[in-house]
Structures are given as C-alpha cells and as structure tokens.
Design an enzyme around this catalytic site. Structure first.
Site, PDB file in Angstrom:
ATOM      1  N   TYR A  14       0.847  -1.192   0.000  1.00  0.00           N
ATOM      2  CA  TYR A  14       0.000   0.000   0.000  1.00  0.00           C
ATOM      3  C   TYR A  14       0.881   1.239   0.000  1.00  0.00           C
ATOM      4  O   TYR A  14       1.502   1.570   1.011  1.00  0.00           O
ATOM      5  CB  TYR A  14      -0.908  -0.028   1.229  1.00  0.00           C
ATOM      6  CG  TYR A  14      -2.084   0.919   1.186  1.00  0.00           C
ATOM      7  CD1 TYR A  14      -2.280   1.818   0.134  1.00  0.00           C
ATOM      8  CD2 TYR A  14      -3.030   0.901   2.204  1.00  0.00           C
ATOM      9  CE1 TYR A  14      -3.371   2.663   0.105  1.00  0.00           C
ATOM     10  CE2 TYR A  14      -4.133   1.756   2.183  1.00  0.00           C
ATOM     11  CZ  TYR A  14      -4.293   2.633   1.137  1.00  0.00           C
ATOM     12  OH  TYR A  14      -5.371   3.475   1.115  1.00  0.00           O
ATOM     13  N   LYS A  28      -1.071  -1.130  -4.466  1.00  0.00           N
ATOM     14  CA  LYS A  28      -2.096  -0.099  -4.554  1.00  0.00           C
ATOM     15  C   LYS A  28      -1.391   1.238  -4.418  1.00  0.00           C
ATOM     16  O   LYS A  28      -0.829   1.551  -3.363  1.00  0.00           O
ATOM     17  CB  LYS A  28      -3.156  -0.238  -3.468  1.00  0.00           C
ATOM     18  CG  LYS A  28      -4.196   0.887  -3.543  1.00  0.00           C
ATOM     19  CD  LYS A  28      -5.157   0.899  -2.372  1.00  0.00           C
ATOM     20  CE  LYS A  28      -6.066   2.129  -2.474  1.00  0.00           C
ATOM     21  NZ  LYS A  28      -6.968   2.286  -1.315  1.00  0.00           N
TER      22      LYS A  28
END
Length: 205
Positions: A43, A71
């Site tokens: 992330y 992400k």
C-alpha cells in the site's frame, strides 16, 4: 485474515518511525511475504503513512512469490506509470479515480478508490468503456465531474452515502461528526449530484 476467508492482503509499511532505510523496509516486508498464506499487495500512500513504497524496494521484494501487486494512492501519475512499466508481473492498482483510464490504458490492473463507494456507477462506467474500447474519454470526464460535485472527507462521505440511498453511518474518532451547517451543504451537493446523474441517464438512453 486468511482464516476468515480473505483472498488478498493489503499491507502498509511500518510508519511509526519515519524515513526508514530501504534495507530496513526490505527486512520488514520479506519475512511477511515469505510467511503469508495470502497474496500481498503493498500500500503506497505516503501522504498518510509518511513512508513511500519505492521502485528500488519493490525490485528487491519482487523475488517473493506472494508479492501480488501495489495499490498506489500517491496521486502521482508519473510514479504510477513507472510501477506499471517496471513490474509487469504485478497487479498495479490506482487509488486515484482521476488516473483510472490512464492506468488501464497503460496496463494497470484497475483501482481501489475511496470515492467509488460514493460514485460507483461513474467508476464502473470507466471500466466498461475500457473493456468495450468505446467512450473511455467520455466516461473518465463524467467520473471527474462526479468527483468534483461530491465531498471527500471521511465524515462527509459517510453522511453523503445516507443522502443518496444508503443508511446513515457515523464517524469514529479522531473524526468528528458534522455540524448542522456542514450537513446542509452536503445535502445540497448530494441533491445536485443525483439530478445530474439522472440527466445523464436520460441523455444516454
């Protein structure tokens, strides 16, 4: 997470100590990736975590089979395109709706965006346009317009969800509940958004 049925894990970097070295982050992620029963996505949200996921770090971690993707919620188009270009094996997802069509065209795997909870139809339309190879620019423009119309702070989004058809939800600390005036403004925005969306449906039909 695996035992409760999750099929992927989204993993933040450690962020209590700021500016860790690449070697330190590698030593943090590697044993987790090697032990994880789930495919893992890193992330990248430096504005919140304060710890970026760098190209150099991903190159070192890419040897781990359980590294599934990234992400990228940085909002940095250049960085997103670099991830997509440098790591074709990994699933690269944008966290920014405004970059969705560009990410898909460049070979990205899709998106995980906060605002798609509030404007899912416009978000899905971009995917449909990309897959059909028709009207992608138009779908992205409409997603951008919807994004401009609606509020995006967490308490505002939760209240707005109740205004467009879902049940009202409440904000937990450290977020505060909205004031009556703030709610009035969001009610007005949500009403305008719903009218705009209905006009598009009529136009498209």
């Amino acid at each position: 997470a695996a035992e409760t049925g999750a099929d992927k894990a989204l993993l933040l970097p450690p962020f209590y100590f700021k500016k860790p070295s690449r070697e330190g982050l590698e030593s943090f992620f590697t044993p987790l990736l090697e032990a994880s029963p789930l495919p893992v996505m890193l992330y990248h949200i430096p504005v919140t975590s304060g710890v970026p996921i760098t190209i150099e770090l991903v190159k070192r971690l890419a040897r781990c089979e359980q590294l599934y993707g990234i992400k990228d919620s940085s909002g940095d188009e250049k960085g997103l395109m670099t991830f997509i270009r440098e790591f074709p094996r990994l699933k690269i997802l944008t966290g920014s709706g405004r970059l969705l069509s560009k990410a898909l065209e460049a070979g990205g795997a899709g998106a995980i965006t906060g605002n798609s909870n509030l404007i899912p139809e416009e978000t899905v339309a971009v995917f449909k346009a990309f897959r059909s190879n028709s009207g992608l620019a138009k779908a992205q423009r409409e997603l951008d317009q919807a994004t401009r119309m609606m509020p995006w702070r967490i308490p505002e989004m939760k209240f707005a969800l109740g205004e467009i058809g879902l049940r009202e939800t409440f904000s937990r600390p450290p977020f505060n509940e909205l004031t009556p005036e703030e709610k009035r403004v969001i009610k007005s925005k949500a009403s305008e958004y719903l009218k705009w969306r209905q006009s598009l449906k009529i136009l498209h039909s």
